[in-house]
Scaffold this active site. Structure first.
Site, PDB file in Angstrom:
ATOM      1  CG  ASN A 217       3.280  -7.015  -2.925  1.00  0.00           C
ATOM      2  OD1 ASN A 217       2.765  -7.444  -3.954  1.00  0.00           O
ATOM      3  ND2 ASN A 217       3.285  -5.724  -2.627  1.00  0.00           N
ATOM      4  CE  LYS A 295      23.632 -14.619  -8.271  1.00  0.00           C
ATOM      5  NZ  LYS A 295      23.573 -15.913  -9.006  1.00  0.00           N
ATOM      6  N   PRO A 312       8.445   6.449  -1.825  1.00  0.00           N
ATOM      7  CG  PRO A 312       8.312   7.105  -4.057  1.00  0.00           C
ATOM      8  CD  PRO A 312       9.158   6.313  -3.107  1.00  0.00           C
ATOM      9  CG  ASP A 313       2.008   7.629   0.937  1.00  0.00           C
ATOM     10  OD1 ASP A 313       1.166   7.358   0.060  1.00  0.00           O
ATOM     11  OD2 ASP A 313       1.792   7.480   2.150  1.00  0.00           O
ATOM     12  CB  ILE A 314       2.100   6.461  -5.189  1.00  0.00           C
ATOM     13  CG1 ILE A 314       3.545   6.025  -5.477  1.00  0.00           C
ATOM     14  CG2 ILE A 314       1.392   6.869  -6.486  1.00  0.00           C
ATOM     15  CD1 ILE A 314       3.654   4.770  -6.317  1.00  0.00           C
ATOM     16  CG  LEU A 315      -3.528   7.078  -1.413  1.00  0.00           C
ATOM     17  CD1 LEU A 315      -4.531   7.365  -2.529  1.00  0.00           C
ATOM     18  CD2 LEU A 315      -4.024   5.937  -0.519  1.00  0.00           C
TER      19      LEU A 315
END
Length: 413
Positions: A217, A295, A312-315
């Site tokens: 992003n 590639k 994975p949801d780190i928080l």
């Protein structure tokens, strides 16, 4: 940390050496002065080929010192007094030549003599061609100067005036300003987070598709790096886990470089236990289920189908870490609409104590920009902060963290 309270009433001796980056020093002077910091400048002979003494004098509103042998200057402000009258000495730009002369302890002009005679902290902002920066001589000089206690901000990576690309660009004025504020805060005496430990995540993650492509992003890492610097300036022992950015390492922080969300989670778990964890990184929600080991080529059969799986949801993982859970867990919610409502729902879903909600819709310029508008959500309480620079957001958040972790504050929520 760009905190006006840190800079007001302070005095900086700015050494401007020769290089195209000297024009940035004029902006640095302006930023320091508008925050109440007095600036006195030494302009080298080479520096005067890029910026004029009149420009520097107009911005500092003080004498510009240039010549070691100027009898008037020496009678009014001798080079020894000049080198010791400031709270901090800043060299920006710091050229390869001046860094080499600092390392050798030379005193062949006013700048080198003042740097040799000072008993105050010194901060350098290197600026030079990428090959000069990467040369073993320059790298050895930097290691020697760091060992002597000289602090460094930058250099950044990017396009050069010479047409080349790579590390060697002088840090931007606001980055130097943050480093100055951090050093001055260290000198200020008792620090509210002394003895505390902190974990901060920053930047984007890069989720590989094949060896040359990835999902990411637009996060620049500016906000996360500023938070790490602000916490370190207040005395915390900070571990910064960062994805790929062009931001310089914040002073006083242990930096762990990662690329993917899984690497970030592993680095965060390895950093526990800590007193406070601030999750500012813009972690990619998904990754490719099967990364190609070669590639991917166009073969005329149309674009490939990418199968995605959740990262994975780190928080949430750290917020539910049991005995290793930090006393204060803070998440960020980057939203494009219904900012506060979405952030409140995210706080409940993730199990964290606070959420810092910010509007990242395209019109705001938050992603990659220098400013941010945030709302601090603490349970049912919402603080709406005015639009400010990301360093200002970092300073304010660090102050709120220090208040929450103070012995008399009780629980974090």
């Amino acid at each position: 940390m760009n905190d006006p309270r840190t800079l007001a009433g302070k005095r900086v001796l700015l050494v401007i050496a020769g290089g195209i980056a000297a024009y940035k020093s004029l902006e640095l002077i302006r930023r320091l002065r508008e925050r109440g910091c007095a600036v006195r400048a030494i302009l080298t002979a080479a520096g005067a080929r890029f910026v004029t003494p009149l420009s520097v004098q107009a911005l500092t509103e003080d004498t510009v010192y240039q010549d070691l042998w100027n009898l008037t200057d020496e009678s009014e402000m001798g080079h020894i007094q000049l080198s010791r009258s400031a709270d901090l000495v800043v060299v920006a730009p710091a050229t390869a030549d001046l860094l080499a002369r600092m390392t050798a302890g030379m005193a062949d002009d006013l700048a080198a003599t003042a740097l040799l005679a000072t008993d105050k902290p010194v901060l350098v902002a290197p600026a030079m061609n990428v090959r000069m920066w990467l040369h073993p001589a320059t790298q050895a000089n930097m290691e020697t100067l760091k060992a002597r206690g000289v602090r460094v901000v930058g250099p950044n990576e990017g396009d050069m005036a010479c047409g080349e690309h790579g590390p060697g660009r002088m840090a931007e004025p606001m980055e130097i300003l943050a480093a100055i504020a951090g050093l001055l805060a260290e000198q200020a005496g008792p620090r509210p987070l002394a003895g505390r430990t902190a974990l901060v995540t920053s930047g984007p993650t890069h989720e590989p598709i094949d060896p040359v492509r990835y999902i990411a992003n637009r996060s620049s890492g500016r906000q996360g790096h500023a938070i790490a610097a602000a916490l370190a300036a207040r005395g915390a022992r900070v571990t910064l886990v960062t994805g790929p950015t062009q931001q310089p390492d914040p002073p006083g922080c242990a930096v762990v470089q990662i690329e993917s969300a899984r690497e970030m989670l592993a680095a965060c778990e390895a950093s526990l236990p800590v007193d406070v964890a601030v999750f500012n990184a813009a972690v990619a929600d998904w990754r490719v289920a099967g990364e190609a080991d070669q590639k991917m080529k166009k073969d005329g059969g149309g674009p490939p189908t990418l199968s995605l799986v959740e990262n994975p949801d780190i928080l949430a993982t750290v917020a539910r870490a049991g005995a290793l859970r930090p006393a204060l867990v803070i998440g960020f919610a980057a939203e494009t609409r219904d900012v506060v409502a979405y952030a409140q729902a995210k706080r409940a879903r993730k199990g964290c104590d606070w959420i810092v909600a910010n509007d990242v819709s395209p019109a705001t310029g938050t992603f990659g920009g220098a400013e941010n508008t945030v709302h601090l959500i603490m349970g049912d309480k919402v603080e709406d902060w005015p639009r400010m620079g990301k360093d200002g957001v970092a300073a304010r958040l660090a102050d709120r963290i220090a208040e929450a972790l103070a012995p008399s504050a009780g629980t974090a929520q």
